[in-house]
Design an enzyme around this catalytic site. Structure first.
Site, PDB file in Angstrom:
ATOM      1  N   GLN A 106       0.849  -1.205   0.000  1.00 58.87           N
ATOM      2  CA  GLN A 106       0.000   0.000   0.000  1.00 58.87           C
ATOM      3  C   GLN A 106       0.878   1.246   0.000  1.00 58.87           C
ATOM      4  O   GLN A 106       0.389   2.355  -0.158  1.00 58.87           O
ATOM      5  CB  GLN A 106      -0.870   0.018   1.250  1.00 58.87           C
ATOM      6  CG  GLN A 106      -1.849  -1.139   1.337  1.00 58.87           C
ATOM      7  CD  GLN A 106      -2.451  -1.223   2.742  1.00 58.87           C
ATOM      8  OE1 GLN A 106      -3.415  -0.558   3.062  1.00 58.87           O
ATOM      9  NE2 GLN A 106      -1.861  -2.045   3.587  1.00 58.87           N
ATOM     10  N   ASN A 107       2.176   1.051   0.186  1.00 54.13           N
ATOM     11  CA  ASN A 107       3.061   2.206   0.360  1.00 54.13           C
ATOM     12  C   ASN A 107       3.369   2.887  -0.964  1.00 54.13           C
ATOM     13  O   ASN A 107       3.455   2.246  -2.011  1.00 54.13           O
ATOM     14  CB  ASN A 107       4.371   1.780   1.033  1.00 54.13           C
ATOM     15  CG  ASN A 107       4.122   1.234   2.418  1.00 54.13           C
ATOM     16  OD1 ASN A 107       3.025   1.413   2.948  1.00 54.13           O
ATOM     17  ND2 ASN A 107       5.105   0.584   3.000  1.00 54.13           N
ATOM     18  N   HIS A 147      -1.425   1.776  -4.161  1.00 61.69           N
ATOM     19  CA  HIS A 147      -1.857   3.174  -3.986  1.00 61.69           C
ATOM     20  C   HIS A 147      -0.972   4.156  -4.752  1.00 61.69           C
ATOM     21  O   HIS A 147      -1.009   5.350  -4.484  1.00 61.69           O
ATOM     22  CB  HIS A 147      -1.898   3.532  -2.495  1.00 61.69           C
ATOM     23  CG  HIS A 147      -2.957   2.787  -1.734  1.00 61.69           C
ATOM     24  ND1 HIS A 147      -2.952   2.641  -0.362  1.00 61.69           N
ATOM     25  CD2 HIS A 147      -4.068   2.139  -2.181  1.00 61.69           C
ATOM     26  CE1 HIS A 147      -4.007   1.939   0.007  1.00 61.69           C
ATOM     27  NE2 HIS A 147      -4.697   1.615  -1.068  1.00 61.69           N
ATOM     28  N   CYS A 179       2.159  18.686 -18.044  1.00 60.91           N
ATOM     29  CA  CYS A 179       2.284  17.495 -18.897  1.00 60.91           C
ATOM     30  C   CYS A 179       3.130  17.767 -20.139  1.00 60.91           C
ATOM     31  O   CYS A 179       2.932  18.782 -20.812  1.00 60.91           O
ATOM     32  CB  CYS A 179       0.880  17.047 -19.300  1.00 60.91           C
ATOM     33  SG  CYS A 179       0.853  15.611 -20.377  1.00 60.91           S
TER      34      CYS A 179
END
Ligand code: BJW
Ligand code: ZN
Length: 271
Positions: A106-107, A147, A179
């Site tokens: 999740q890190n 994540h 972008c």
């Protein structure tokens, strides 16, 4: 290993790990606490000092992108100045040396990836005496980052998504990164609250269905859908081994729950 970690629990966990054909390793912020990074919840957690809704939601970014980028600039600097610890390195080695290991994190700090890259450079193929690139051996089996990652960005308008390690100038809205393809504002490639997790979660759930064991390290197991990965392993007949100084909602489902820090405990399980 420190004295208070239950030696019988460690032995039992080692047995389960050695019997398991396939292992899903699920990690959370606690594994990086031993590298010096703050966790989210708990006494010194990031959410104690910052309100999640003001920073980690798409609405927060739409309202004040400069503030959100400032926060991520700080997080990027903190993560970039840390090193993978003994737990990241032991897990990276485990995934290189054994087949059937999937690391799901999740890190967003990139420390699992850096550990895998460090080992790839450390371990040239026997006899060749040369440095190998990370994608030349099994260290290329990088973790599934559920994540996102602090060092990637994505465009708010087009499909562009790329690595981005340069410092962020968040002094004003017009200094924020834009972008390369369409010049629109870029955002961190992080999954915020209320956003879908993308393909990584589908892969993680399909690995979970087949896994014999889920090794859960350093997560409070309260954020969905990531927390359900371990329960899927359990429901499909696999077992859970947990490493965390505190009990969590997964503790009652775990075959073994070891109370201790990741860097102390994990190397003794997978080393
Ligand atoms: C140690 C240690 C040491 C300390 N060694 N251990 C109500 C009920 C159920 C669900 C929901 C609900 N309301 C909303 C939801 C859904 C929501 C959610 O789960 N919320 C809960 C908080 C209630 N989830 C979402 O919104 C997700 N998306 C989603 O559901 O989409 C649905 C959708 C589908 C289709 C279309 C559209 C939408 C997205 C979740 C994204 C989570 N993102 C974050 C922030 C990222 C931003 C950033 O990093 O800046 O990810 S939240 C934050 O929590 C971060 C983490 O990855 C995540 C998990 O935290 P983690 O890793 O567990 O850390 P901590 O701090 O909680 O725990 C640390 C642990 O370590 C502790 O247990 C310590 O004891 C331990 N520890 N030292 C080992 N040395
Ligand atoms: Zn674009």
């Amino acid at each position: 290993m420190s004295d208070e970690i239950d030696p019988q629990g460690v032995e039992h966990a080692r047995e389960l790990l050695s019997e398991a054909g396939t292992v899903l390793v699920l990690t959370g912020a606690g594994i990086s606490a031993d590298s010096g990074l703050a966790t989210f919840r708990g006494a010194d957690g990031l959410w104690r000092n910052y309100r999640a809704q003001e920073l980690a939601t798409p609405e927060a970014f739409a309202r004040d992108p400069r503030l959100v980028w400032e926060w991520y600039g700080m997080r990027r600097e903190a993560a970039a100045s840390c090193e993978p610890n003994a737990a990241h390195l032991a897990l990276a080695r485990f995934a290189i040396e054994r087949d059937g290991i999937t690391i799901v994190t999740q890190n967003v700090d990139g420390l699992h990836t850096r550990a895998a890259e460090m080992l790839a450079v450390e371990q040239p193929p026997a006899g060749e005496g040369r440095v190998v690139r990370a994608d030349e051996n099994k260290a290329a089996r990088l973790p599934l980052e559920l994540h996102g990652c602090l060092f990637r960005v994505r465009c708010t308008q087009c499909e562009a998504r790329y690595g981005h390690r340069e410092p962020i100038d968040a002094s004003a809205v017009n200094t924020l990164p834009t972008c390369r393809s369409c010049s629109s504002m870029l955002r961190p490639d992080i999954v915020w609250f209320g956003e879908p997790l993308g393909q990584a979660i589908e892969i993680a759930f399909s690995v979970a269905q087949e896994a014999d064991l889920c090794l859960v390290v350093g997560t409070s197991a309260v954020v969905q859908p990531a927390a359900s990965i371990a329960t899927v392993v359990r429901q499909a007949g696999g077992s859970i081994v947990e490493v965390n100084p505190e009990p969590t909602p997964l503790t009652s489902l775990a075959a073994v729950s070891l109370r201790g820090g990741a860097a102390d405990v994990v190397p003794s399980l997978v080393g």
